[in-house]
Design an enzyme around this catalytic site. Structure first.
Site, PDB file in Angstrom:
ATOM      1  N   TYR A  81      11.071  29.949  13.903  1.00  0.00           N
ATOM      2  CA  TYR A  81       9.796  30.588  14.212  1.00  0.00           C
ATOM      3  C   TYR A  81       9.451  30.362  15.681  1.00  0.00           C
ATOM      4  CZ  TYR A  81       9.023  30.907   9.156  1.00  0.00           C
ATOM      5  OH  TYR A  81       9.125  31.192   7.817  1.00  0.00           O
TER       6      TYR A  81
ATOM      7  N   LYS B 260       0.824  -1.209   0.000  1.00  0.00           N
ATOM      8  CA  LYS B 260       0.000   0.000   0.000  1.00  0.00           C
ATOM      9  C   LYS B 260       0.860   1.261   0.000  1.00  0.00           C
ATOM     10  CE  LYS B 260      -2.003  -0.898   3.887  1.00  0.00           C
ATOM     11  NZ  LYS B 260      -2.905  -0.713   5.053  1.00  0.00           N
TER      12      LYS B 260
END
Length: 387
Positions: free
Chosen positions: A269, A50
């Site tokens: 940040y 998958k």
């Protein structure tokens, strides 16, 4: 053998242009599948592919498992199945999301086996084979996860329905364990008992229950076709158990700059403060590459008490400091010898020296998510299977 390089698009980086790279050890991938075969004791053991082979590349993973001996494969969607069929013409490919209206052509054209997950899909499948064509299917039974599958009572009714059309004769029953990563969880045994009841009702039919984690509790869960996934790719299947699998993927990022900063200054940040004079390496990696924002410090989503992630540089562990940004991440290299870290060096984010499980834990997630979130900006180096 030396690595070879494969690129899905010409715009992807080549050696020397890369800001980040993935080294994918195909020998380890093959060894992990063989290890799961030995552990399961099953004559047949599938491989789950998958999400583009858990992020490493469906085609490379598929060929590697096939070369190792796998002949049964599970994918999530019919499109994945069609891609796999193009490279592996002689295998059985099961599609876990099943057949829905409009997808029928792919199953017939590429010889894919739908895993029927609902009564609605059963109607679609029966209509698709109403012309008398003989096409296999698998029936998914929900034994306790409340995700996909027929309820146990509905599956039992179907098994005992004398009026069931002859064209509906599933080749296998499938279910999925909700808590296999916690071997002592009582739901495991309950699901096993429910699944056995359905298997016995259908009589003389193949069955598949165990995923990676389901293989570890013992042979009661194995049935004829175990279907390992994350363990094949070096991931951890069972909580609290040190993984016996070999690491497959090593992720590294280029250092763009090494800079000095004073105590009391801040980084990234949110202005994470520095408690000491520091030497900081800025790595060309960020959440656009699947290196998650929750790996860094000062992010509200972080779980309390879990330290930020680390990397490995020149054999030494160095902590991530500040917030991970879209393209850049800060690492504190103060404790490494001055001058030992330079722009152009590569820092390991996870892999051979830094277990992916540790990085996933720092992010508050699982290794499945890290692997399947890898972006397309990496240079991918596939180390060929050793002969």
């Amino acid at each position: 053998m030396s690595p070879h390089h494969s690129h899905a698009r010409s715009s992807l980086p080549i050696a020397g242009e890369d800001h980040a790279r993935l080294t994918i050890d195909l020998s380890a991938l093959a060894d992990n599948w063989r290890a799961m075969v030995r552990r399961s004791g099953a004559a047949r053991t599938a491989a789950v592919l998958k999400a583009d082979g858990y992020g490493i590349g469906l085609e490379h993973a598929g060929r590697t498992f096939h070369h190792a001996g796998a002949r049964d494969f599970f994918v999530a969607t019919p499109a994945e199945g069609a891609t796999l069929r193009a490279i592996l013409p002689d295998v059985r490919i099961y599609v876990l999301s099943g057949m829905w209206a409009g997808s029928e052509r792919l199953f017939f054209e590429f010889d894919l086996v739908p895993v029927i997950v609902s009564e609605e899909q059963l109607v679609v499948f029966m209509a698709a084979v109403s012309d008398g064509r003989d096409h296999p299917c698998v029936l998914h039974v929900d034994t306790g996860m409340n995700r996909l599958g027929l309820r146990v009572e509905d599956a039992l009714a179907l098994a005992n329905d004398a009026a069931r059309p002859a064209s509906f004769s599933p080749i296998m029953l499938l279910s999925h364990l909700a808590c296999a990563d916690e071997p002592a969880h009582p739901l495991n045994r309950q699901q096993l008992q429910r699944f056995r009841a359905v298997v016995e009702a259908f009589d003389d039919i193949d069955a598949s229950l165990a995923n990676s984690a389901g293989i570890f509790p013992g042979e009661d869960y194995h049935f004829p076709l175990p279907r390992p996934g994350i363990a094949l790719y070096g991931g951890s299947a069972v909580n609290g158990l040190e993984t016996p699998m070999k690491p497959v993927v090593t992720a590294e990022a280029r250092i763009l700059q090494v800079r000095e900063a004073k105590a009391g200054e801040s980084v990234s940040y949110g202005a994470t403060p520095l408690a000491r004079d520091s030497r900081i390496a800025i790595a060309a990696i960020g959440y656009a590459d699947g290196y998650m924002r929750t790996l860094g410090a000062g992010v509200p989503l972080r779980a309390a008490g879990i330290p930020a992630a680390s990397g490995v540089l020149h054999g030494r562990t160095v902590p991530l400091i500040g917030r991970v940004t879209m393209d850049l991440t800060h690492f504190d290299v103060t404790d490494l010898p001055p001058g030992s870290v330079r722009a152009g060096d590569f820092i390991e984010l996870f892999g051979r020296a830094m277990p992916i499980q540790d990085v996933a834990r720092a992010a508050g997630t699982v290794d499945y998510e890290l692997l399947t979130s890898l972006g397309n900006r990496y240079e991918r180096r596939y180390e060929a299977v050793k002969k």
